[in-house]
Design an enzyme around this catalytic site. Structure first.
Site, PDB file in Angstrom:
ATOM      1  N   ASP A  16      29.773  46.029  51.685  1.00  0.00           N
ATOM      2  CA  ASP A  16      30.595  44.862  51.960  1.00  0.00           C
ATOM      3  C   ASP A  16      30.824  43.932  50.775  1.00  0.00           C
ATOM      4  OD1 ASP A  16      30.689  45.698  54.630  1.00  0.00           O
ATOM      5  OD2 ASP A  16      28.789  44.697  55.046  1.00  0.00           O
ATOM      6  N   CYS A  20      26.704  45.473  46.650  1.00  0.00           N
ATOM      7  CA  CYS A  20      26.507  46.776  47.308  1.00  0.00           C
ATOM      8  C   CYS A  20      27.058  47.894  46.425  1.00  0.00           C
ATOM      9  CB  CYS A  20      27.221  46.806  48.661  1.00  0.00           C
ATOM     10  SG  CYS A  20      26.666  45.581  49.841  1.00  0.00           S
ATOM     11  N   CYS A 368      20.444  33.211  44.866  1.00  0.00           N
ATOM     12  CA  CYS A 368      21.004  34.506  45.285  1.00  0.00           C
ATOM     13  C   CYS A 368      22.439  34.631  44.770  1.00  0.00           C
ATOM     14  CB  CYS A 368      20.990  34.624  46.811  1.00  0.00           C
ATOM     15  SG  CYS A 368      19.345  34.907  47.488  1.00  0.00           S
ATOM     16  N   CYS A 370      25.025  36.419  45.610  1.00  0.00           N
ATOM     17  CA  CYS A 370      26.069  36.989  46.464  1.00  0.00           C
ATOM     18  C   CYS A 370      27.426  36.312  46.279  1.00  0.00           C
ATOM     19  CB  CYS A 370      25.658  36.915  47.938  1.00  0.00           C
ATOM     20  SG  CYS A 370      24.822  38.398  48.515  1.00  0.00           S
ATOM     21  N   ASP A 412      65.088  46.762  31.000  1.00  0.00           N
ATOM     22  CA  ASP A 412      66.118  47.785  30.856  1.00  0.00           C
ATOM     23  C   ASP A 412      67.350  47.275  31.599  1.00  0.00           C
ATOM     24  OD1 ASP A 412      67.269  50.316  30.292  1.00  0.00           O
ATOM     25  OD2 ASP A 412      66.811  50.948  32.334  1.00  0.00           O
ATOM     26  N   THR A 414      70.391  49.501  32.910  1.00  0.00           N
ATOM     27  CA  THR A 414      70.848  50.388  33.977  1.00  0.00           C
ATOM     28  C   THR A 414      69.714  50.745  34.929  1.00  0.00           C
ATOM     29  OG1 THR A 414      72.446  51.322  32.432  1.00  0.00           O
ATOM     30  CG2 THR A 414      72.046  52.544  34.469  1.00  0.00           C
ATOM     31  N   ASP A 609      63.119  51.873  34.406  1.00  0.00           N
ATOM     32  CA  ASP A 609      63.095  52.860  35.483  1.00  0.00           C
ATOM     33  C   ASP A 609      63.309  54.289  35.006  1.00  0.00           C
ATOM     34  OD1 ASP A 609      65.805  52.629  34.796  1.00  0.00           O
ATOM     35  OD2 ASP A 609      66.432  53.234  36.801  1.00  0.00           O
TER      36      ASP A 609
END
Length: 716
Positions: A16, A20, A368, A370, A412, A414, A609
């Site tokens: 969690d 861990c 602690c 955490c 870019d 196009t 792209d």
């Protein structure tokens, strides 16, 4: 002989927080033959690369020894996982409601034992101490077991170890009741962490659930219901009104409004017609669509989002890596400081041993780590998830963090700033009216797949013009198309070629030149030796390009357009968008421009792209691929805008800045609460109960603050 590397994947339950993940990473690395371990806490995935000698049982045994459950989710093979792997395909993960998890049951049992101890103590004061010791044992034994297992496998300074030392120490100074209550509060905190982590996972699992289980495949005019996961690329499917689209595809027949809000977050339905793409998980409106499948179930938009988010969460941001290093020093430091608080005042100043040992134990609980450890990864994971649900994919925390620092973006043209396909912008009459000009041009282009032909046919459909049949059509290389329509010889082509077949007037010449100056391509229709008219076409800017670029400028970000197109076209498009143009560039030129911007001290993003953008995408501080882009661009880029909107770029930057602000808030909460309670404990105002409340409270606050990012919406 070389050893083949195998990658195995596991779903881990009970994992969690980042602490861990660190314990699991350390323990699994100790197995002989393990080469690399990757733990994605927020998605509950463990990946182990090994030489083939590591069995599933060995890995699961390490998990069980630390108090976690797990199961393999793919067979061990000699191949790296691909999009077709079961582990990467969207599927429902097991597990009951949060109140029936192991942590919830242990918390309830510990709480019940503490209530019984209070009851017995009130009725039988002589057994009170033993009743609280028994209640303490119910919660502490599992915690201590995990602490010693973690120490055995390489993590001695765990939160469980600090809790065990504090609880056992409290027993020795006669604070059994407080020790039992502190362990219960610790278990409640752990349970709440689990609930929060589960919520973060569900935000991505919910995406996988958007894809319907079945689809209607059409073969020879007959529709048959099949499993959506069996759909093959090229298959034709029917999507009925109200149904979710079961696969990515292109519309072959039909038109209608599609609700893309489950995938894009847009509340307004999107009008789609023949040739337009549709995405898996979107909802069809009131018409029947025939769709050609363009991606398998394991590689559709939803599957790609889930896969990239899981991979992204394995990549840590610089802040997260710093916090990991800091916590490794911080926890031993807390132990040393707690010990000094316990022994220094009695030894040096004659303080009461019981009082200062009590304070030292409280310091351990306050210290602690955490809340501190979870402060960054919880925010990063929530930010990645929130972005992914809106088509903004970032391949890791480092990318997410860097996006907020961008000072220049090279686009870019196009397919990025423009739609990537020409449209007919103007139809000018000559000897025939505009409808006739468009009808004649469409007649010659019917059946052609040339981009300009597609643009002309699309304009004819939009204007509800049915072109007459054309016969004896032929393409004339370098000039255009020729054919017969209603017994008349028709030509459609460039102004230069048309000028050899008809006389073009000076006013027509001026009109064509004006269109060319605007970056438009002109095709002239010649009929009976005269100019019937002409059409102007251009790859138009995306509807949101101007507003997206304006948003970036308002943020103080420099924008530049890089294109291989001719200078006149580039300048025309750039003038309409208000962006600095660089034209007639080869791929290596784009790369050099990105390097030059970086040499000026700018943090540069490159948006593109195509394959020719790949070198510049790789060189940029952050490479961003547009959604309709090539696989090469998507693989090379650090981030992806799945739905191809320019406005998504400033939204992605805003998300990055929001996440980094959230991280700063989390660190302030975690350290601030600890500092306050540290001071109040040392001066004797607070004790063990407030100490654990400070840690548990900080963890809950930090987690809840990070979870707010799951509700992030672009600020249009």
């Amino acid at each position: 002989m070389t050893t083949q590397t195998i990658e195995s994947r596991y779903r881990v339950t009970g994992m969690d927080c980042a602490g861990c993940g660190a314990k699991i990473d350390t323990a699994v690395r100790k197995l002989p033959g393990v080469e690399e371990v990757a733990v994605a806490v927020q998605t509950g995935v463990l990946k182990v690369r090994h030489d083939g000698a590591v069995t599933d049982e060995a890995v699961l045994g390490q998990l069980r020894s630390l108090g976690y459950g797990g199961e393999p989710v793919m067979p061990a093979t000699g191949l790296a996982p691909t999009a077709a792997d079961p582990a990467r395909s969207p599927r429902k993960r097991g597990g009951g409601p949060w109140w029936w998890t192991g942590k919830a049951r242990l918390t309830a049992l510990c709480g019940l034992a503490l209530l019984v101890a209070y009851g017995l103590g009130a009725l039988f004061p002589a057994v009170e101490r033993y009743a609280f010791l028994a209640a303490l044992a119910v919660g502490l034994i599992p915690v201590a077991s995990r602490a010693f297992s973690a120490a055995r496998y390489g993590t001695p300074f765990s939160i469980e170890m600090l809790m065990t030392i504090a609880a056992v120490g409290a027993v020795f100074i006669g604070a059994e009741e407080e020790a039992a209550a502190v362990v219960l509060l610790f278990l409640i905190g752990e349970m709440l962490e689990g609930v929060a982590a589960g919520r973060a996972r569900k935000s991505i699992e919910g995406l996988a659930a958007l894809v319907p289980k079945t689809a209607y495949v059409e073969v020879d005019g007959v529709a048959t219901e099949v499993g959506a996961e069996t759909l093959e690329v090229g298959a034709t499917i029917l999507v009925r009104p109200g149904d979710r689209v079961p696969a990515d595809g292109d519309i072959l027949e039909g038109a209608g409004d599609l609700d893309e809000s489950p995938v894009t977050g847009e509340s307004v339905p999107n009008r789609k017609t023949v040739g337009d793409p549709v995405f898996a998980g979107t909802i069809n409106g009131a018409s029947v669509l025939r769709v050609r499948v363009t991606a398998s179930a394991s590689d559709n938009t939803i599957a790609r989002v889930v896969r990239l988010v899981e991979e992204a969460q394995e990549s840590k941001s610089p802040t997260e890596r710093f916090m990991d290093r800091f916590s490794k020093v911080y926890t031993p430091g807390v132990l040393v400081f707690g010990a000094l608080v316990a022994v220094a005042p009695p030894l040096l100043f004659g303080g009461a041993w019981s009082e200062w040992i009590y304070k030292g134990l409280a310091v351990l609980l306050i210290g602690c780590p955490c809340a501190l450890v979870i402060s960054t990864p919880a925010a990063i994971a929530s930010g990645l998830s929130a972005g992914a649900r809106r088509g903004l994919l970032m391949k890791g925390g480092a990318v997410l963090e860097t996006l907020g620092k961008i000072t220049a973006i090279a686009f870019d043209k196009t397919g990025t700033l423009t739609a990537g396909r020409p449209v007919v912008t103007d139809v000018v009459a000559g000897t025939r009216d505009t409808s006739a000009v468009l009808s004649l041009a469409a007649a010659l282009e019917t059946g052609s797949s040339h981009p300009l032909a597609i643009a002309i046919l699309a304009r004819a459909r939009a204007d509800k013009i049915t072109p007459p049949p054309a016969v004896a059509t032929q393409a004339i290389a370098g000039e255009g198309m020729e054919g017969e329509v209603a017994g008349e010889r028709i030509f459609l082509g460039s102004p230069q070629a048309a000028g050899r077949r008809a006389s073009i007037s000076s006013s027509q010449d001026a009109g064509i030149a004006a269109f060319n100056a605007e970056g438009k391509t002109v095709s002239v229709v010649v009929m009976g030796g005269e100019v019937a008219g002409y059409l102007a076409m251009r790859d138009e800017a995306r509807p949101d390009a101007a507003s997206g670029l304006s948003n970036l400028k308002a943020r103080g970000i420099r924008t530049i357009m890089l294109t291989g197109d001719n200078r006149r076209t580039a300048e025309a498009v750039a003038a309409g968008l208000g962006i600095e143009p660089r034209a007639e560039l080869l791929p290596q030129d784009k790369l050099l421009i990105v390097k030059a911007l970086q040499a000026e001290g700018l943090v540069v993003a490159k948006v593109g792209d195509g394959i020719n953008d790949a070198p510049a995408l790789a060189q940029a501080d952050v490479g961003i691929a547009m959604g309709g882009g090539t696989d090469v661009a998507l693989e090379t880029a650090d981030a992806a805008v799945l739905h191809g909107r320019v406005q998504d770029i400033p939204d992605m930057i805003a998300l990055s800045q929001g996440v980094m602000g959230n991280i700063r808030q989390n660190i302030t909460i975690a350290l601030g609460l600890k500092a306050v309670f540290l001071v109040t404990t040392v001066i004797g105002v607070t004790g063990l109960w407030p100490a654990i409340l400070a840690d548990t409270g900080a963890t809950v606050l930090v987690t809840a603050n990070a979870m707010r990012l799951l509700r992030w919406r672009p600020g249009r």
